[in-house]
Design a protein around this motif. Sequence first.
Motif, short mmCIF file in Angstrom:
data_model
loop_
_atom_site.label_atom_id
_atom_site.label_comp_id
_atom_site.label_asym_id
_atom_site.label_seq_id
_atom_site.Cartn_x
_atom_site.Cartn_y
_atom_site.Cartn_z
N LEU A 81 0.83 -1.20 0.00
CA LEU A 81 0.00 0.00 0.00
C LEU A 81 0.86 1.26 0.00
O LEU A 81 0.53 2.25 -0.66
CB LEU A 81 -0.93 -0.01 1.21
N CYS A 82 1.96 1.23 0.77
CA CYS A 82 2.87 2.39 0.76
C CYS A 82 3.37 2.66 -0.65
O CYS A 82 3.44 3.83 -1.08
CB CYS A 82 4.06 2.12 1.69
N ARG A 83 3.71 1.64 -1.37
CA ARG A 83 4.18 1.83 -2.76
C ARG A 83 3.09 2.48 -3.61
O ARG A 83 3.35 3.45 -4.33
CB ARG A 83 4.58 0.50 -3.36
N LEU A 84 1.87 1.96 -3.53
CA LEU A 84 0.80 2.45 -4.39
C LEU A 84 0.42 3.89 -4.06
O LEU A 84 0.03 4.65 -4.95
CB LEU A 84 -0.42 1.53 -4.28
N TYR A 85 0.55 4.27 -2.78
CA TYR A 85 0.24 5.64 -2.38
C TYR A 85 1.47 6.54 -2.37
O TYR A 85 1.40 7.69 -1.91
CB TYR A 85 -0.42 5.65 -1.00
N VAL A 105 10.36 1.46 -1.19
CA VAL A 105 9.93 1.86 0.15
C VAL A 105 11.08 1.59 1.13
O VAL A 105 11.74 0.54 1.04
CB VAL A 105 8.68 1.08 0.59
N TYR A 106 11.33 2.52 2.04
CA TYR A 106 12.37 2.36 3.05
C TYR A 106 11.75 1.99 4.39
O TYR A 106 10.84 2.69 4.86
CB TYR A 106 13.19 3.64 3.20
N LEU A 107 12.23 0.92 5.01
CA LEU A 107 11.80 0.57 6.35
C LEU A 107 12.65 1.30 7.38
O LEU A 107 13.88 1.34 7.26
CB LEU A 107 11.91 -0.94 6.57
N VAL A 108 12.00 1.88 8.39
CA VAL A 108 12.70 2.61 9.45
C VAL A 108 12.41 1.88 10.77
O VAL A 108 11.37 2.10 11.39
CB VAL A 108 12.23 4.07 9.53
N PRO A 109 13.30 0.98 11.21
CA PRO A 109 13.06 0.25 12.46
C PRO A 109 13.36 1.13 13.67
O PRO A 109 14.28 1.95 13.64
CB PRO A 109 14.03 -0.93 12.38
N GLU A 110 12.58 0.96 14.72
CA GLU A 110 12.77 1.76 15.93
C GLU A 110 12.88 0.86 17.16
O GLU A 110 12.06 -0.03 17.38
CB GLU A 110 11.59 2.71 16.14
N ILE A 111 13.94 1.06 17.94
CA ILE A 111 14.06 0.51 19.28
C ILE A 111 14.05 1.70 20.23
O ILE A 111 15.00 2.50 20.24
CB ILE A 111 15.34 -0.33 19.44
N ASP A 112 12.98 1.86 20.99
CA ASP A 112 12.73 3.08 21.75
C ASP A 112 13.41 3.03 23.11
O ASP A 112 13.18 2.10 23.90
CB ASP A 112 11.22 3.26 21.93
N LEU A 113 14.26 4.01 23.40
CA LEU A 113 14.93 4.15 24.69
C LEU A 113 15.06 5.63 25.02
O LEU A 113 15.26 6.45 24.11
CB LEU A 113 16.34 3.54 24.64
N PRO A 114 14.92 6.01 26.29
CA PRO A 114 14.70 5.18 27.48
C PRO A 114 13.25 4.83 27.73
O PRO A 114 12.94 3.95 28.52
CB PRO A 114 15.24 6.05 28.61
N GLY A 115 12.32 5.55 27.08
CA GLY A 115 10.92 5.24 27.28
C GLY A 115 10.50 3.99 26.53
O GLY A 115 11.23 3.48 25.67
N HIS A 116 9.31 3.49 26.84
CA HIS A 116 8.73 2.34 26.14
C HIS A 116 9.67 1.13 26.18
O HIS A 116 9.77 0.38 25.21
CB HIS A 116 8.42 2.70 24.69
N SER A 117 10.39 0.97 27.26
CA SER A 117 11.39 -0.11 27.33
C SER A 117 11.08 -1.13 28.43
O SER A 117 11.95 -1.86 28.86
CB SER A 117 12.78 0.49 27.56
N GLY A 118 9.81 -1.17 28.87
CA GLY A 118 9.45 -2.06 29.95
C GLY A 118 9.71 -3.52 29.66
O GLY A 118 10.22 -4.26 30.51
N ARG A 119 9.39 -3.96 28.44
CA ARG A 119 9.59 -5.37 28.10
C ARG A 119 11.08 -5.69 27.98
O ARG A 119 11.54 -6.75 28.41
CB ARG A 119 8.85 -5.70 26.80
#
Length: 225
Positions: free
Chosen positions: A132-136, A199-213
Motif C-alpha cells: 500500500l505504501c508503494r501504491l500511495y 519503500v524504506y523501512l525505518v526500524p525503531e528501538i525506543d529508549l529510554p521510554g517504552h522499554s518495559g519489556r
Amino acid sequence: MRNDSRIVVTSKELEPLAKVLADEIFLTTGVRLAAGSGPGAPGDVVLQLDPNLKGEAYTVEMKDSATVKGGSYPSAASGTATLLQLLRATNGVLHVPRMNIADEPAYPYRGALMDLARKYHTPGGIEQVIALCRLYKIRYLHLHLTDDQLFMFPSTKFPQLGRSNREFARFEPPSKPRVAPYTLEDLRALERLARERGVYLVPEIDLPGHSGRLIADARTSSAFP
C-alpha cells in the motif's frame, strides 16, 4: 498494447521493479506481461533511469510505448505506480491513454507508522502495508518494534529478549497469549520486499521510554545487573 507486449528495462538495476510491476498488472488486470531487458518495441512498457531527473521527479510518456523514467530506483517506482493507475484491460488487452506526465512529490518525507509492539502483525500483514505504501507513494514505513508490551526485534546476543511478550490490544481481546519476536529472516525478507518497491523501512528501538519489556527480559540475563 499488444498480446506480446513486455516490460523492459534499460538498466539492470531496475530488473526487480519490472518483476514487481508485472505481478501487479497481473493481479489487477489478469494480464501477464513478460519482464526483460532491452530498448523496447512499440507496445512495450519501458523503464529507464534518467540522471537529468533530480530528487524523486519522474516522467511517464504514453506514445507507441509507455516509457517511465526516474532519476533513481525509488522515483522510477513512483512512476510505475502512476502507470498502474492508468492501465485498463478489455478482453485481455491492456490500454493506456496517450499522455505525458511530469511529476514529483511536494514533500520529501512521506511516512506511515505500524505499531508492532502493542498489537501483533504477521509478516504477511506487514507485506500488505508495504504494498500500500508503494501504491500511495509513501516512501518511509516506520516500524515501532519495542514497547512495554512486546519486544519484537530479534537479538542473537540476548536471545531471551521478547521471551515474556504479552500482546496488548486496547480495543479487542488479545489474539495470542504470547508473541515471539520476528526472526532475522522475517526482517530481511521484509527489507528486500520493501526495497524492490521503492519503500524504506525505518526500524525503531525506543529508549529510554517504552522499554518495559526490554528491561523485564534483560533482568533474566547475568549480563545485566
